[in-house]
Design an enzyme around this catalytic site. Structure first.
Site, PDB file in Angstrom:
ATOM      1  N   ARG A 115      47.973  20.491  42.970  1.00 43.22           N
ATOM      2  CA  ARG A 115      47.037  21.063  43.973  1.00 43.22           C
ATOM      3  C   ARG A 115      47.553  22.345  44.624  1.00 43.22           C
ATOM      4  NH1 ARG A 115      46.384  15.546  45.748  1.00 43.22           N
ATOM      5  NH2 ARG A 115      44.580  14.654  44.687  1.00 43.22           N
ATOM      6  N   LYS A 137      43.289  37.269  42.497  1.00 36.42           N
ATOM      7  CA  LYS A 137      42.368  36.716  41.494  1.00 36.42           C
ATOM      8  C   LYS A 137      43.206  36.168  40.340  1.00 36.42           C
ATOM      9  CE  LYS A 137      37.994  39.191  41.841  1.00 36.42           C
ATOM     10  NZ  LYS A 137      37.063  40.110  41.149  1.00 36.42           N
ATOM     11  N   GLU A 179      42.563  51.965  35.629  1.00 37.51           N
ATOM     12  CA  GLU A 179      42.341  51.289  36.918  1.00 37.51           C
ATOM     13  C   GLU A 179      42.779  52.192  38.077  1.00 37.51           C
ATOM     14  OE1 GLU A 179      40.611  48.610  37.226  1.00 37.51           O
ATOM     15  OE2 GLU A 179      41.038  47.159  35.637  1.00 37.51           O
ATOM     16  N   LYS A 221      43.770  48.884  47.050  1.00 39.68           N
ATOM     17  CA  LYS A 221      43.202  47.586  46.670  1.00 39.68           C
ATOM     18  C   LYS A 221      43.362  46.577  47.794  1.00 39.68           C
ATOM     19  CE  LYS A 221      42.633  44.105  43.208  1.00 39.68           C
ATOM     20  NZ  LYS A 221      43.023  43.515  41.935  1.00 39.68           N
ATOM     21  N   GLU A 231      35.327  38.033  47.481  1.00 37.92           N
ATOM     22  CA  GLU A 231      34.282  38.828  46.826  1.00 37.92           C
ATOM     23  C   GLU A 231      32.867  38.389  47.190  1.00 37.92           C
ATOM     24  OE1 GLU A 231      35.288  40.356  42.852  1.00 37.92           O
ATOM     25  OE2 GLU A 231      33.221  39.911  42.337  1.00 37.92           O
ATOM     26  N   ARG A 235      34.293  43.614  48.120  1.00 36.60           N
ATOM     27  CA  ARG A 235      35.282  43.593  47.038  1.00 36.60           C
ATOM     28  C   ARG A 235      34.653  43.892  45.680  1.00 36.60           C
ATOM     29  NH1 ARG A 235      40.257  39.345  45.911  1.00 36.60           N
ATOM     30  NH2 ARG A 235      40.905  40.357  44.000  1.00 36.60           N
ATOM     31  N   ASN A 239      34.731  46.161  40.952  1.00 32.49           N
ATOM     32  CA  ASN A 239      34.235  45.821  39.609  1.00 32.49           C
ATOM     33  C   ASN A 239      33.581  47.012  38.917  1.00 32.49           C
ATOM     34  OD1 ASN A 239      35.048  43.184  39.983  1.00 32.49           O
ATOM     35  ND2 ASN A 239      33.085  42.560  40.867  1.00 32.49           N
ATOM     36  N   HIS A 242      33.538  47.292  35.211  1.00 35.20           N
ATOM     37  CA  HIS A 242      33.993  46.013  34.652  1.00 35.20           C
ATOM     38  C   HIS A 242      32.859  45.166  34.074  1.00 35.20           C
ATOM     39  CE1 HIS A 242      37.723  47.125  36.502  1.00 35.20           C
ATOM     40  NE2 HIS A 242      38.324  46.031  36.093  1.00 35.20           N
ATOM     41  N   HIS A 246      33.948  44.266  30.578  1.00 35.88           N
ATOM     42  CA  HIS A 246      34.243  42.915  30.075  1.00 35.88           C
ATOM     43  C   HIS A 246      33.435  42.613  28.815  1.00 35.88           C
ATOM     44  CE1 HIS A 246      35.884  41.225  34.170  1.00 35.88           C
ATOM     45  NE2 HIS A 246      36.766  41.959  33.521  1.00 35.88           N
ATOM     46  N   HIS A 258      41.858  46.210  28.038  1.00 33.83           N
ATOM     47  CA  HIS A 258      41.105  46.071  29.290  1.00 33.83           C
ATOM     48  C   HIS A 258      40.817  47.444  29.932  1.00 33.83           C
ATOM     49  CE1 HIS A 258      39.647  44.159  32.944  1.00 33.83           C
ATOM     50  NE2 HIS A 258      40.430  44.967  33.636  1.00 33.83           N
TER      51      HIS A 258
HETATM   52  N1  LIG Z   1      43.679  39.470  38.547  1.00 28.86           N
HETATM   53  C1  LIG Z   1      43.222  40.688  38.677  1.00 28.86           C
HETATM   54  O1  LIG Z   1      42.879  41.149  39.769  1.00 28.86           O
HETATM   55  C2  LIG Z   1      43.124  41.568  37.457  1.00 28.86           C
HETATM   56  C3  LIG Z   1      42.828  42.931  37.597  1.00 28.86           C
HETATM   57  C4  LIG Z   1      42.789  43.726  36.459  1.00 28.86           C
HETATM   58  C5  LIG Z   1      43.027  43.161  35.213  1.00 28.86           C
HETATM   59  N2  LIG Z   1      43.285  41.839  35.116  1.00 28.86           N
HETATM   60  C6  LIG Z   1      43.550  41.226  33.809  1.00 28.86           C
HETATM   61  O2  LIG Z   1      44.754  41.786  33.311  1.00 28.86           O
HETATM   62  C7  LIG Z   1      44.729  41.741  31.880  1.00 28.86           C
HETATM   63  C8  LIG Z   1      45.164  43.077  31.335  1.00 28.86           C
HETATM   64  O3  LIG Z   1      46.465  43.326  31.796  1.00 28.86           O
HETATM   65  P1  LIG Z   1      47.491  44.234  30.972  1.00 28.86           P
HETATM   66  O4  LIG Z   1      46.834  45.506  30.623  1.00 28.86           O
HETATM   67  O5  LIG Z   1      48.742  44.242  31.719  1.00 28.86           O
HETATM   68  O6  LIG Z   1      47.627  43.450  29.591  1.00 28.86           O
HETATM   69  P2  LIG Z   1      48.794  42.494  29.031  1.00 28.86           P
HETATM   70  O7  LIG Z   1      49.207  41.520  30.026  1.00 28.86           O
HETATM   71  O8  LIG Z   1      48.308  42.001  27.710  1.00 28.86           O
HETATM   72  O9  LIG Z   1      49.999  43.519  28.816  1.00 28.86           O
HETATM   73  C9  LIG Z   1      49.858  44.557  27.903  1.00 28.86           C
HETATM   74  C10 LIG Z   1      50.948  44.525  26.820  1.00 28.86           C
HETATM   75  O10 LIG Z   1      52.127  45.087  27.345  1.00 28.86           O
HETATM   76  C11 LIG Z   1      53.218  44.175  27.177  1.00 28.86           C
HETATM   77  N3  LIG Z   1      54.123  44.463  28.264  1.00 28.86           N
HETATM   78  C12 LIG Z   1      53.993  44.133  29.583  1.00 28.86           C
HETATM   79  N4  LIG Z   1      54.975  44.685  30.289  1.00 28.86           N
HETATM   80  C13 LIG Z   1      55.759  45.393  29.420  1.00 28.86           C
HETATM   81  C14 LIG Z   1      56.917  46.204  29.556  1.00 28.86           C
HETATM   82  N5  LIG Z   1      57.448  46.468  30.740  1.00 28.86           N
HETATM   83  N6  LIG Z   1      57.448  46.748  28.449  1.00 28.86           N
HETATM   84  C15 LIG Z   1      56.890  46.535  27.220  1.00 28.86           C
HETATM   85  N7  LIG Z   1      55.769  45.801  27.040  1.00 28.86           N
HETATM   86  C16 LIG Z   1      55.218  45.225  28.131  1.00 28.86           C
HETATM   87  C17 LIG Z   1      52.576  42.832  27.151  1.00 28.86           C
HETATM   88  O11 LIG Z   1      53.408  41.879  26.557  1.00 28.86           O
HETATM   89  C18 LIG Z   1      51.317  43.136  26.345  1.00 28.86           C
HETATM   90  O12 LIG Z   1      51.641  43.198  24.978  1.00 28.86           O
HETATM   91  C19 LIG Z   1      43.330  41.360  31.483  1.00 28.86           C
HETATM   92  O13 LIG Z   1      43.314  40.017  31.102  1.00 28.86           O
HETATM   93  C20 LIG Z   1      42.528  41.556  32.761  1.00 28.86           C
HETATM   94  O14 LIG Z   1      41.409  40.713  32.813  1.00 28.86           O
HETATM   95  C21 LIG Z   1      43.359  41.037  36.212  1.00 28.86           C
END
Ligand SMILES: NC(=O)c1ccc[n+]([C@@H]2O[C@H](COP(=O)([O-])OP(=O)(O)OC[C@H]3O[C@@H](n4cnc5c(N)ncnc54)[C@H](O)[C@@H]3O)[C@@H](O)[C@H]2O)c1
Length: 345
Positions: A115, A137, A179, A221, A231, A235, A239, A242, A246, A258
């Site tokens: 929990r 999120k 972003e 942010k 949201e 907030r 998006n 997005h 998405h 992304h």
């Molecule tokens: N929670 C939120 O508010 C929020 C906001 C925006 C995006 N997201 C989510 O985030 C995700 C996208 O995130 P992302 O772009 O980081 O993708 P990801 O987590 O897949 O990372 C991108 C790639 O980089 C690699 N990587 C990470 N750090 C590294 C480093 N320092 N050196 C070498 N490689 C590294 C990872 O292993 C992966 O292969 C999506 O799922 C999206 O929906 C969430």
């Protein structure tokens, strides 16, 4: 060390090179147990360094496969299984070490396990440092629909080491810039202008410039999230790009990253703002900056807008009347929300 002054967030966002070697973990970890959630790629690069700093704690790790396709129930189940097999109690702290995918899964696991246990976010991709680590999120994808199952769950702390970005692949790095551009475009004109001036230094991964950019993004942010954590309204301006983004990610089977999908999504959502009076010149500035950052601004050859409709229907923001709150722009830094029915359907 930069401390993002987000006064209403009740957790710190700390930005510094080798941050985990500098902080006193005991200030952020309540119990004796820690579980690091990471993936294969990031583990090879940074897991040992992080673990060394946690030697006063009983620490275990779970290493997931790398990729958006693993942001699913199977990964979540592996984390729960690991926590149970290693006797992690309610006082344990989960540390997410990785990009947005890892932070989203690890944060959701923390929200659910017994929990809710404490969570610390250690973002390692640019996108995660400027966006996914702030705001609470958490989610997994379900049946190809993005972030369908999740929770709002705030971390104890966000620890950002910008020097780890030097190992990030070029395409992933550019994806994070999408972003950053979005934050300036919707909420902070001065920052957007700063980005226009500094985009080359950012692309060169100049550390002081990156540090400044990351801190500004976290502040933009967090200010929005503070006003509307769950949201209900404001907030949703985050998006921007997005809703379509998405759909593009899902339609491409996550071949399109992304940030790339968000860049295209912003350009496809922008005509709505122009129909409501946004100057064409402002839209051109967004396109120009995205292009300078090496981001796509149109759908790839072979993908049509009509193919996206099925995903938009499943978007969790679409209500039963097929209406969706869309972020629109009056000018740079001035976003607002408009209820749109049958948007692109
Ligand atoms: N929670 C939120 O508010 C929020 C906001 C925006 C995006 N997201 C989510 O985030 C995700 C996208 O995130 P992302 O772009 O980081 O993708 P990801 O987590 O897949 O990372 C991108 C790639 O980089 C690699 N990587 C990470 N750090 C590294 C480093 N320092 N050196 C070498 N490689 C590294 C990872 O292993 C992966 O292969 C999506 O799922 C999206 O929906 C969430």
């Amino acid at each position: 060390m930069a401390i993002v002054n987000a006064s209403n967030l009740n957790y710190p966002i700390l930005i510094a090179e080798t941050i985990y070697q500098q902080i006193d973990w005991a200030l952020h970890i309540a119990g004796q147990q820690v579980c690091i959630v990471t993936n294969e790629k990031v583990a090879n690069l940074y897991l040992n360094d992080l673990k060394k700093t946690l030697n006063k704690f009983q620490c275990s790790e779970i290493i997931l496969p790398d990729g958006e396709q693993y942001k699913n129930f199977d990964s979540l189940q592996k984390i729960f299984q690991h926590l149970i097999e290693n006797y992690h109690q309610r006082s344990t702290t989960i540390i997410g070490l990785g990009g947005g995918v890892i932070l989203d899964i690890a944060g959701f696991a923390a929200a659910c396990y017994q929990r809710g246990v404490n969570f610390i976010s250690v973002p390692t991709s640019l996108l995660a440092q400027v966006d996914a680590s702030v705001g609470g999120k958490t989610a997994i994808n379900f049946q190809q629909t993005k972030n369908m199952i999740g929770a709002f769950y705030q971390p104890q702390a966000v620890l950002i080491d910008p020097s780890v970005l030097q190992t990030l692949a070029e395409r992933e790095f550019r994806s994070g810039i999408a972003e950053m551009i979005k934050h300036g475009f919707i909420a902070d004109k001065d920052y957007f202008i700063w980005l226009e001036k500094n985009i080359d230094k950012i692309l060169q991964r100049d550390l002081p410039t990156l540090k400044q950019a990351i801190a500004t993004n976290c502040l933009i942010k967090s200010k929005i999230v503070q006003q509307d954590e769950k949201e209900k309204n404001l907030r949703a301006i985050l998006n921007f790009g997005h809703t379509i983004g998405h759909a593009i990610e899902a339609e491409s089977h996550y071949e399109i990253l992304h940030g790339e999908a968000v860049a295209i999504g912003m350009m496809l959502e922008l005509p709505l703002s122009m129909q409501h009076g946004l100057a064409a010149e402002t839209a051109a500035r967004l396109k120009n900056l995205l292009e300078q950052a090496g981001l796509p601004t149109a759908l790839p050859v072979g993908m049509e807008v009509t193919q996206l409709a099925k995903w938009l229907r499943h978007d969790k923001k679409t209500d039963k009347n097929q209406s969706i709150k869309m972020p629109l722009l009056k000018a740079i830094g001035k976003a607002y929300l408009l209820n749109c029915t049958n948007f692109y359907l």
